[in-house]
Design a protein around this motif. Sequence first.
Motif, PDB file in Angstrom:
ATOM      1  N   SER A  13      35.245  45.929  59.841  1.00 43.68           N
ATOM      2  CA  SER A  13      35.077  44.488  59.625  1.00 43.68           C
ATOM      3  C   SER A  13      33.618  44.171  59.322  1.00 43.68           C
ATOM      4  O   SER A  13      32.727  44.426  60.147  1.00 43.68           O
ATOM      5  N   VAL A  16      32.210  41.817  61.989  1.00 42.01           N
ATOM      6  CA  VAL A  16      31.788  42.484  63.224  1.00 42.01           C
ATOM      7  C   VAL A  16      30.438  43.166  63.032  1.00 42.01           C
ATOM      8  O   VAL A  16      29.533  43.031  63.858  1.00 42.01           O
ATOM      9  N   ASP A  57      34.493  51.069  66.549  1.00 43.17           N
ATOM     10  CA  ASP A  57      35.850  50.519  66.570  1.00 43.17           C
ATOM     11  C   ASP A  57      36.836  51.690  66.649  1.00 43.17           C
ATOM     12  O   ASP A  57      36.471  52.847  66.409  1.00 43.17           O
ATOM     13  N   CYS A  83      34.110  49.214  70.849  1.00 42.73           N
ATOM     14  CA  CYS A  83      34.262  47.772  70.626  1.00 42.73           C
ATOM     15  C   CYS A  83      35.549  47.596  69.832  1.00 42.73           C
ATOM     16  O   CYS A  83      35.577  47.784  68.617  1.00 42.73           O
ATOM     17  N   SER A  85      39.748  45.708  69.564  1.00 41.55           N
ATOM     18  CA  SER A  85      40.773  44.760  69.997  1.00 41.55           C
ATOM     19  C   SER A  85      41.857  45.454  70.805  1.00 41.55           C
ATOM     20  O   SER A  85      42.606  44.802  71.534  1.00 41.55           O
ATOM     21  N   LYS A 108      37.344  43.284  72.298  1.00 40.66           N
ATOM     22  CA  LYS A 108      37.218  42.456  71.096  1.00 40.66           C
ATOM     23  C   LYS A 108      38.542  41.738  70.848  1.00 40.66           C
ATOM     24  O   LYS A 108      39.562  42.396  70.631  1.00 40.66           O
ATOM     25  N   LYS A 110      41.599  39.555  69.030  1.00 37.12           N
ATOM     26  CA  LYS A 110      42.144  39.592  67.671  1.00 37.12           C
ATOM     27  C   LYS A 110      41.833  38.310  66.899  1.00 37.12           C
ATOM     28  O   LYS A 110      41.814  38.300  65.672  1.00 37.12           O
ATOM     29  N   SER A 111      41.610  37.213  67.619  1.00 35.31           N
ATOM     30  CA  SER A 111      41.274  35.951  66.963  1.00 35.31           C
ATOM     31  C   SER A 111      39.996  35.395  67.580  1.00 35.31           C
ATOM     32  O   SER A 111      39.613  35.752  68.689  1.00 35.31           O
ATOM     33  N   LEU A 113      37.025  35.971  66.606  1.00 32.94           N
ATOM     34  CA  LEU A 113      36.166  37.135  66.757  1.00 32.94           C
ATOM     35  C   LEU A 113      34.680  36.803  66.660  1.00 32.94           C
ATOM     36  O   LEU A 113      33.882  37.208  67.519  1.00 32.94           O
ATOM     37  N   LYS A 114      34.296  36.047  65.646  1.00 35.65           N
ATOM     38  CA  LYS A 114      32.874  35.763  65.442  1.00 35.65           C
ATOM     39  C   LYS A 114      32.286  35.012  66.628  1.00 35.65           C
ATOM     40  O   LYS A 114      31.220  35.366  67.149  1.00 35.65           O
ATOM     41  N   LEU A 117      31.947  37.344  69.738  1.00 36.28           N
ATOM     42  CA  LEU A 117      30.835  38.282  69.653  1.00 36.28           C
ATOM     43  C   LEU A 117      29.497  37.569  69.843  1.00 36.28           C
ATOM     44  O   LEU A 117      28.577  38.113  70.468  1.00 36.28           O
TER      45      LEU A 117
END
Length: 360
Positions: A13, A16, A57, A83, A85, A108, A110-111, A113-114, A117
């Motif tokens: 991502s 990420v 990930d 890191c 999900s 982490k 799933k929704s 995310l930004k 973090l």
Amino acid sequence: MSRKIQLLIVDDSAVVRQVVAQAVARAADIEVMATASDPLFAMEKMRHHWPDVVILDIEMPRMDGISFLRKLMAERPTPVVICSSLAEAGSETLMQALAAGAVSIITKPKSGLKGFLEDSSNDIVAAVRAAARANVRLLLRPAPPPLAVPTDRPLHSADVILPNGAAAMVKTTDKVIAIGTSTGGTQALEAVLTRLPITVPGIVVVQHMPERFTAMFAERLNSLSAIEVREAKTNDRVMPGRALIAPGGKHMMLKRNGAQYHVEVVDGPLVNRHKPSVDVLFRSVARFAGKNGLGVIMTGMGDDGARGLKEMRDAGAATIAQDETSCVVFGMPKEAIKAGAAERVLSLDQIPGALVAADR
């Protein structure tokens, strides 16, 4: 470290990679040396410059994170922070990654995310710093490594859960062993608990771990050990041949009902940036077991448990700290020794024998 920690971020991502890089950029002692969208790109970059720590990930194209982690540990052991999900579900896949040698975990979602973090930037920085200090070669023993991620949330003491001051009750001869550990602790606990006979005194354990993982971790240890190991629930008896592990996201305290010990699992604020907290458990053992307690503080970052172990020693309990050589991170034991809390300093290999001898 005199130089900056060199960090490699491996995640498919772009969001990420960008947000994690921005988060650690605020730390003066960490430098993002490179980012990569999958392990194959990462290996190309590592040929030119090897990182001190990798954020990794699990679900990625071309090569998954677990395969990459195993390759790293086989060829050149390097601290890795997962890191993913997958951590949300406490999945068996993630446990495989931990068993392969990851130092810690960042969950982490799933929704969102930004935003997550960005909010977790302190956790990310703390995880990278802890990983950089880890003795990774000790993680290559056959046991899953730690999940602790210290945060910069309010620093409470054990007073917020169990006020200090009451004397221990002494009208019982039953022994209670209390163990506290963090970074490197899941591996250390496996090394200890799997070597204990069913005659060993009752054991209560705090291992810094996220929610959902303690039950799976306890099941693993139970399958490997002669003693019974399980995640604790309120009113569970503390008895010979049984180890109770505090649930992730809850504090655990020892209690007494007549001559019998049991545990109470409670919610509450973070203590020493952790929930469960070792200090909370150790204080309760000092109060309710007194000189019948044995406290053991093992590998981990930070100082959680140092004050509680000193309270146990002051109450007449025997106390042990793991030595520096056998610790993945010599933080918690170091602080306990510095505070005068440790009666003895033992290697990891010596601790099981000391626990067996506790009831003699």
